[in-house]
Design a protein around this motif. Structure first.
Motif, PDB file in Angstrom:
ATOM      1  N   SER A  49      67.963  88.800  47.056  1.00 18.83           N
ATOM      2  CA  SER A  49      66.949  88.428  46.075  1.00 18.83           C
ATOM      3  C   SER A  49      66.506  89.632  45.250  1.00 18.83           C
ATOM      4  CB  SER A  49      65.747  87.803  46.781  1.00 18.83           C
ATOM      5  OG  SER A  49      64.755  87.464  45.852  1.00 18.83           O
ATOM      6  N   VAL A  50      66.297  90.770  45.900  1.00 21.76           N
ATOM      7  CA  VAL A  50      65.891  91.986  45.178  1.00 21.76           C
ATOM      8  C   VAL A  50      66.937  92.339  44.130  1.00 21.76           C
ATOM      9  CG1 VAL A  50      65.595  94.499  45.421  1.00 21.76           C
ATOM     10  CG2 VAL A  50      64.397  92.945  46.974  1.00 21.76           C
ATOM     11  N   VAL A  51      68.200  92.332  44.508  1.00 20.53           N
ATOM     12  CA  VAL A  51      69.279  92.691  43.586  1.00 20.53           C
ATOM     13  C   VAL A  51      69.375  91.683  42.442  1.00 20.53           C
ATOM     14  CG1 VAL A  51      71.795  92.899  43.382  1.00 20.53           C
ATOM     15  CG2 VAL A  51      70.593  94.010  45.283  1.00 20.53           C
ATOM     16  N   THR A  52      69.456  90.409  42.778  1.00 23.81           N
ATOM     17  CA  THR A  52      69.664  89.391  41.733  1.00 23.81           C
ATOM     18  C   THR A  52      68.420  89.198  40.874  1.00 23.81           C
ATOM     19  OG1 THR A  52      69.190  87.605  43.302  1.00 23.81           O
ATOM     20  CG2 THR A  52      71.511  88.248  43.016  1.00 23.81           C
ATOM     21  N   ASP A  53      67.221  89.374  41.431  1.00 21.99           N
ATOM     22  CA  ASP A  53      66.002  89.263  40.621  1.00 21.99           C
ATOM     23  C   ASP A  53      65.932  90.353  39.552  1.00 21.99           C
ATOM     24  OD1 ASP A  53      65.257  87.049  42.094  1.00 21.99           O
ATOM     25  OD2 ASP A  53      63.604  88.048  43.151  1.00 21.99           O
ATOM     26  N   LEU A  54      66.614  91.465  39.790  1.00 23.62           N
ATOM     27  CA  LEU A  54      66.701  92.537  38.789  1.00 23.62           C
ATOM     28  C   LEU A  54      67.814  92.283  37.775  1.00 23.62           C
ATOM     29  CD1 LEU A  54      66.187  95.640  41.105  1.00 23.62           C
ATOM     30  CD2 LEU A  54      64.619  94.802  39.320  1.00 23.62           C
ATOM     31  N   GLY A  55      68.531  91.174  37.948  1.00 25.95           N
ATOM     32  CA  GLY A  55      69.630  90.843  37.045  1.00 25.95           C
ATOM     33  C   GLY A  55      70.907  91.591  37.367  1.00 25.95           C
ATOM     34  N   LEU A  56      70.976  92.170  38.563  1.00 15.85           N
ATOM     35  CA  LEU A  56      72.153  92.926  38.974  1.00 15.85           C
ATOM     36  C   LEU A  56      73.089  92.043  39.792  1.00 15.85           C
ATOM     37  CD1 LEU A  56      70.337  96.230  39.971  1.00 15.85           C
ATOM     38  CD2 LEU A  56      71.645  95.786  37.880  1.00 15.85           C
ATOM     39  N   PRO A  57      74.374  92.385  39.811  1.00 16.03           N
ATOM     40  CA  PRO A  57      75.346  91.543  40.519  1.00 16.03           C
ATOM     41  C   PRO A  57      75.379  91.769  42.024  1.00 16.03           C
ATOM     42  CG  PRO A  57      76.479  93.324  39.377  1.00 16.03           C
ATOM     43  CD  PRO A  57      75.021  93.425  39.015  1.00 16.03           C
ATOM     44  N   PHE A  58      75.484  90.667  42.761  1.00 15.17           N
ATOM     45  CA  PHE A  58      75.760  90.653  44.199  1.00 15.17           C
ATOM     46  C   PHE A  58      76.849  89.606  44.351  1.00 15.17           C
ATOM     47  CE2 PHE A  58      73.723  91.834  48.365  1.00 15.17           C
ATOM     48  CZ  PHE A  58      74.731  91.325  49.162  1.00 15.17           C
ATOM     49  N   ILE A  59      78.072  90.048  44.661  1.00 13.64           N
ATOM     50  CA  ILE A  59      79.228  89.158  44.648  1.00 13.64           C
ATOM     51  C   ILE A  59      79.924  89.137  46.005  1.00 13.64           C
ATOM     52  CG2 ILE A  59      79.621  89.366  42.160  1.00 13.64           C
ATOM     53  CD1 ILE A  59      81.741  91.505  42.719  1.00 13.64           C
ATOM     54  N   VAL A  60      80.674  88.078  46.230  1.00 12.19           N
ATOM     55  CA  VAL A  60      81.481  87.966  47.443  1.00 12.19           C
ATOM     56  C   VAL A  60      82.925  87.701  47.055  1.00 12.19           C
ATOM     57  CG1 VAL A  60      79.577  87.154  48.886  1.00 12.19           C
ATOM     58  CG2 VAL A  60      81.051  85.489  47.731  1.00 12.19           C
ATOM     59  N   ALA A  61      83.828  88.046  47.977  1.00 14.63           N
ATOM     60  CA  ALA A  61      85.248  87.727  47.828  1.00 14.63           C
ATOM     61  C   ALA A  61      85.603  86.698  48.879  1.00 14.63           C
ATOM     62  CB  ALA A  61      86.104  88.983  48.015  1.00 14.63           C
ATOM     63  N   GLU A  62      86.233  85.622  48.435  1.00 13.81           N
ATOM     64  CA  GLU A  62      86.697  84.574  49.341  1.00 13.81           C
ATOM     65  C   GLU A  62      88.215  84.608  49.394  1.00 13.81           C
ATOM     66  OE1 GLU A  62      85.535  80.731  47.982  1.00 13.81           O
ATOM     67  OE2 GLU A  62      83.576  80.839  48.932  1.00 13.81           O
ATOM     68  N   LEU A  63      88.742  84.413  50.573  1.00 13.84           N
ATOM     69  CA  LEU A  63      90.173  84.291  50.784  1.00 13.84           C
ATOM     70  C   LEU A  63      90.370  83.029  51.602  1.00 13.84           C
ATOM     71  CD1 LEU A  63      92.984  85.600  50.458  1.00 13.84           C
ATOM     72  CD2 LEU A  63      92.528  86.853  52.574  1.00 13.84           C
ATOM     73  N   ASP A  64      91.058  82.067  51.041  1.00 20.71           N
ATOM     74  CA  ASP A  64      91.274  80.781  51.710  1.00 20.71           C
ATOM     75  C   ASP A  64      89.954  80.148  52.165  1.00 20.71           C
ATOM     76  OD1 ASP A  64      94.064  81.044  51.371  1.00 20.71           O
ATOM     77  OD2 ASP A  64      94.211  82.204  53.229  1.00 20.71           O
ATOM     78  N   GLY A  65      88.934  80.249  51.307  1.00 22.67           N
ATOM     79  CA  GLY A  65      87.648  79.629  51.592  1.00 22.67           C
ATOM     80  C   GLY A  65      86.730  80.402  52.521  1.00 22.67           C
ATOM     81  N   THR A  66      87.145  81.583  52.973  1.00 23.22           N
ATOM     82  CA  THR A  66      86.342  82.404  53.884  1.00 23.22           C
ATOM     83  C   THR A  66      85.884  83.663  53.166  1.00 23.22           C
ATOM     84  OG1 THR A  66      87.579  81.600  55.792  1.00 23.22           O
ATOM     85  CG2 THR A  66      86.365  83.652  56.081  1.00 23.22           C
ATOM     86  N   VAL A  67      84.601  83.990  53.284  1.00 19.12           N
ATOM     87  CA  VAL A  67      84.094  85.231  52.696  1.00 19.12           C
ATOM     88  C   VAL A  67      84.636  86.405  53.504  1.00 19.12           C
ATOM     89  CG1 VAL A  67      82.031  86.595  52.196  1.00 19.12           C
ATOM     90  CG2 VAL A  67      82.023  84.135  51.765  1.00 19.12           C
ATOM     91  N   VAL A  68      85.364  87.286  52.829  1.00 19.01           N
ATOM     92  CA  VAL A  68      86.007  88.419  53.494  1.00 19.01           C
ATOM     93  C   VAL A  68      85.507  89.770  52.977  1.00 19.01           C
ATOM     94  CG1 VAL A  68      88.078  87.122  54.139  1.00 19.01           C
ATOM     95  CG2 VAL A  68      87.985  88.315  51.924  1.00 19.01           C
ATOM     96  N   GLY A  69      84.544  89.729  52.090  1.00 24.64           N
ATOM     97  CA  GLY A  69      83.986  90.963  51.583  1.00 24.64           C
ATOM     98  C   GLY A  69      82.869  90.673  50.605  1.00 24.64           C
ATOM     99  N   TYR A  70      82.097  91.707  50.347  1.00 17.39           N
ATOM    100  CA  TYR A  70      81.034  91.576  49.355  1.00 17.39           C
ATOM    101  C   TYR A  70      80.779  92.926  48.708  1.00 17.39           C
ATOM    102  CZ  TYR A  70      77.731  93.607  52.713  1.00 17.39           C
ATOM    103  OH  TYR A  70      77.090  94.437  53.587  1.00 17.39           O
ATOM    104  N   ALA A  71      80.155  92.873  47.543  1.00 25.65           N
ATOM    105  CA  ALA A  71      79.796  94.088  46.815  1.00 25.65           C
ATOM    106  C   ALA A  71      78.564  93.793  45.985  1.00 25.65           C
ATOM    107  CB  ALA A  71      80.939  94.536  45.916  1.00 25.65           C
ATOM    108  N   TYR A  72      77.795  94.823  45.761  1.00 23.42           N
ATOM    109  CA  TYR A  72      76.638  94.650  44.885  1.00 23.42           C
ATOM    110  C   TYR A  72      76.280  95.966  44.217  1.00 23.42           C
ATOM    111  CZ  TYR A  72      73.856  96.508  48.814  1.00 23.42           C
ATOM    112  OH  TYR A  72      73.349  97.274  49.832  1.00 23.42           O
ATOM    113  N   ALA A  73      75.505  95.847  43.151  1.00 26.24           N
ATOM    114  CA  ALA A  73      74.986  97.001  42.432  1.00 26.24           C
ATOM    115  C   ALA A  73      73.484  96.991  42.587  1.00 26.24           C
ATOM    116  CB  ALA A  73      75.382  96.933  40.957  1.00 26.24           C
TER     117      ALA A  73
END
Length: 172
Positions: A49-73
């Protein structure tokens, strides 16, 4: 190659369990993060919420429907003059290194930062003894800016951090 199968998207409430599960071993078993207590789901909800409320990206990577990583600024520093500079964070689930997922995530994060007007991305990388994260950042245009020595104490040893920086278009 995993890149063709990886889907990158914004993190959602349903991803909290996966994100927490990916991060926990980094806290308990490595020096990749200086955090010493595993955050619970409520804390992850707050962080996203802190990251996205600032308008910054918080993303995930899915592989075959499973979250296998994430990154944020996240914000580099809290003072207003730093508002165009962020610090990136990227974590992969065990067993998913070396498949291009980190590159896919970091590329998407850099592109989103550029799209929203960020001008500088700082990578603060703990010296884990493994070359993966620094090499990934360098391969995507980050340049070395220095090393802070013995700034963290975890698992019975002092840890250095490398600072890398990527300037995005529009920086003057």
């Amino acid at each position: 190659m995993a890149d063709a199968q990886v889907k990158v998207r914004p993190a959602a409430e349903d991803d909290l369990h996966a994100i927490a599960g990916i991060y926990a071993p980094y806290v308990t078993d490595t020096v990749a993060t200086f955090e010493e207590e595993v955050p619970d789901h409520a804390e992850w909800r707050r962080r996203i919420s802190v990251v996205t409320d600032l308008g910054l990206p918080f993303i995930v990577a899915e592989l075959d429907g499973t979250v296998v990583g994430y990154a944020y600024a996240g914000p580099w520093k809290p003072r207003a003059a730093y508002r165009h500079t962020v610090e990136d964070s990227i974590y992969l689930a065990p067993g998913h290194s070396g498949q291009g997922i980190g590159r896919t995530l970091l590329t998407a994060l850099v592109e989103e930062c550029e799209r929203i007007g960020i001008r500088q991305i700082i990578a603060v990388i703990a010296d884990t003894g493994l070359p993966g994260s620094p090499a990934l950042h360098r391969s995507l245009g980050f340049t070395d800016r220095g090393t802070l020595t013995k700034v963290g104490w975890k698992h019975g040893r002092w840890i250095d951090v490398a600072l890398l920086q990527r300037e995005l278009p529009g920086s003057e």
